[in-house]
Design an enzyme around this catalytic site. Structure first.
Site, PDB file in Angstrom:
ATOM      1  N   TRP A 102       0.829  -1.211   0.000  1.00 48.45           N
ATOM      2  CA  TRP A 102       0.000   0.000   0.000  1.00 48.45           C
ATOM      3  C   TRP A 102       0.859   1.254   0.000  1.00 48.45           C
ATOM      4  O   TRP A 102       0.474   2.279  -0.589  1.00 48.45           O
ATOM      5  CB  TRP A 102      -0.978  -0.027   1.171  1.00 48.45           C
ATOM      6  CG  TRP A 102      -1.985  -1.119   0.999  1.00 48.45           C
ATOM      7  CD1 TRP A 102      -2.092  -2.276   1.714  1.00 48.45           C
ATOM      8  CD2 TRP A 102      -3.002  -1.193  -0.013  1.00 48.45           C
ATOM      9  NE1 TRP A 102      -3.123  -3.058   1.230  1.00 48.45           N
ATOM     10  CE2 TRP A 102      -3.694  -2.418   0.168  1.00 48.45           C
ATOM     11  CE3 TRP A 102      -3.393  -0.340  -1.051  1.00 48.45           C
ATOM     12  CZ2 TRP A 102      -4.753  -2.801  -0.656  1.00 48.45           C
ATOM     13  CZ3 TRP A 102      -4.450  -0.731  -1.870  1.00 48.45           C
ATOM     14  CH2 TRP A 102      -5.118  -1.943  -1.668  1.00 48.45           C
ATOM     15  N   ASP A 171      -2.139   6.575   6.617  1.00 48.92           N
ATOM     16  CA  ASP A 171      -3.196   5.696   6.135  1.00 48.92           C
ATOM     17  C   ASP A 171      -3.485   4.684   7.241  1.00 48.92           C
ATOM     18  O   ASP A 171      -2.764   3.716   7.425  1.00 48.92           O
ATOM     19  CB  ASP A 171      -2.747   4.981   4.856  1.00 48.92           C
ATOM     20  CG  ASP A 171      -3.775   3.995   4.326  1.00 48.92           C
ATOM     21  OD1 ASP A 171      -4.831   3.820   4.965  1.00 48.92           O
ATOM     22  OD2 ASP A 171      -3.508   3.374   3.283  1.00 48.92           O
ATOM     23  N   LYS A 195     -12.902  -1.964   6.933  1.00 46.88           N
ATOM     24  CA  LYS A 195     -12.137  -2.893   7.758  1.00 46.88           C
ATOM     25  C   LYS A 195     -12.580  -2.810   9.224  1.00 46.88           C
ATOM     26  O   LYS A 195     -13.052  -3.788   9.787  1.00 46.88           O
ATOM     27  CB  LYS A 195     -10.645  -2.615   7.615  1.00 46.88           C
ATOM     28  CG  LYS A 195     -10.163  -2.744   6.169  1.00 46.88           C
ATOM     29  CD  LYS A 195      -8.709  -2.373   5.992  1.00 46.88           C
ATOM     30  CE  LYS A 195      -8.319  -2.348   4.524  1.00 46.88           C
ATOM     31  NZ  LYS A 195      -8.405  -3.649   3.862  1.00 46.88           N
TER      32      LYS A 195
END
Length: 359
Positions: A102, A171, A195
């Site tokens: 990511w 993030d 999530k």
């Protein structure tokens, strides 16, 4: 009806209590005769939902008035571009830490808006640890420092922050609300909801107000952080039902003692699973111990030929979505807030049983 234990990395399991409340309110929210999905986002009823979600999140994370809370569409991956588009104005470069898949995606998008300084990388070690702060080379003239404190695919996590004068942009998609953090140490936090917060479709952004001045009028209207803040996240129709469900999750967290109480449970869950892996010659985890994620636990079998059998039998046992990411293989158990301790215990029991039968 038989509920399974869902270990998917996202969209992930939601608390059963939240789903049941949403089901109860599906046709008639608070006596108005319609679902939240059907009501105008400009209505007093939905505005009350939006403000409730913001207030609950502010309480859970101790967010002070120096920050704006935004609910943004497009997924966290869209923020990879939206962040440099807003925050790099007037700066030559931005700084990024590379700790996995990511981080790499975020870096790729940022290069479209200016020079990117990679302050440190664990790529040469196959992303199995977080580089020591002493190895970070931070350019203090950069626009900001971007970090990914939890790499969902690789299962690498860190909680400490480096000393820097730069705004830290993080993030937190797979860790938000799973552990206590000091929001005041960040310039911006963003997190895809799917999530630890709710269904896919909305991204939580917590932006320090002074950074909003960097947003330029030349940006697309719906991309402009300052415009989003000025319009209470409603320049256009926001993902109303996703925000409503996020509010229900925030309520659920408050009822269970907040983030501190949830962190205690998450420590217990991850400890249980890692102990089962470490005490076995049959399973292994590739991540350095001090960089292991509490939320995403990858593991492999000593005999890789048994992986398909493991996944097939775990499905039958009601343990769903344990396959590792397609880029790394193996197994991965995502044990976010909604995964109860009983679910992790069920996984550990299955792992021990499988080892006895095939080890």
């Amino acid at each position: 009806m038989s509920r399974v234990y869902n270990f998917c990395s996202g969209p992930a399991a939601l608390p059963e209590e939240v789903l049941l409340k949403a089901q109860k309110e599906m046709l008639d929210w608070h006596g108005v005769g319609m679902s939240v999905m059907e009501m105008s986002h400009r209505s007093d009823e939905f505005v009350s939902v939006l403000h409730s979600a913001k207030a609950r999140l502010a309480r859970l994370l101790n967010i002070n008035d120096d920050y704006e809370i935004l609910f943004v569409q497009g997924g966290a991956s869209s923020l990879f571009a939206q962040i440099p588009a807003n925050l790099m104005a007037g700066y030559r470069s931005s700084s990024y830490l590379d700790t996995g898949a990511w981080s790499v995606k975020a870096i790729k998008e940022a290069t479209k808006y200016g020079e990117v300084q990679v302050v440190a990388s664990s790529k040469s070690d196959n992303y199995t640890h977080v580089p020591s702060f002493s190895d970070w080379n931070i350019d203090e003239s950069s626009a900001y420092l971007h970090i990914t404190p939890n790499e969902t695919i690789g299962g690498v996590e860190f909680a400490d922050l480096p000393e820097t004068n730069l705004p830290i942009v993080a993030d937190l998609s797979s860790t938000i609300l799973s552990r206590e953090i000091d929001v005041s140490r960040y310039g911006m936090i963003y997190a895809g909801a799917q999530k630890n917060v709710g269904p896919a479709g909305v991204v939580i952004c917590i932006v320090r107000k002074d950074l909003l001045a960097r947003s330029q009028e030349s940006l697309p209207t719906t991309w402009n952080f300052a415009n989003l803040a000025a319009n209470d996240s409603m320049i256009n129709t926001p993902p109303t039902f996703a925000i409503y469900l996020a509010d229900l999750v925030f309520e659920w967290l408050e009822q269970r003692g907040g983030v501190a109480a949830m962190e205690t449970v998450n420590i217990e869950k991850s400890k249980l699973l890692y102990q089962a892996i470490d005490n076995s010659q049959f399973y292994s985890n590739p991540i350095h111990i001090n960089s292991r994620s509490r939320m995403n636990v990858p593991f492999v079998l000593a005999d890789a030929s048994l992986e398909k059998t493991f996944l097939a039998e775990s499905e039958v046992a009601g343990l769903k979505t344990l396959a590792g990411h397609r880029s790394v293989g193996g197994m991965r158990a995502s044990i976010y807030n909604a995964m109860p301790l009983e679910g992790v215990q069920a996984l550990v029991d299955f792992m021990l049983s499988f080892e006895k039968r095939y080890g």
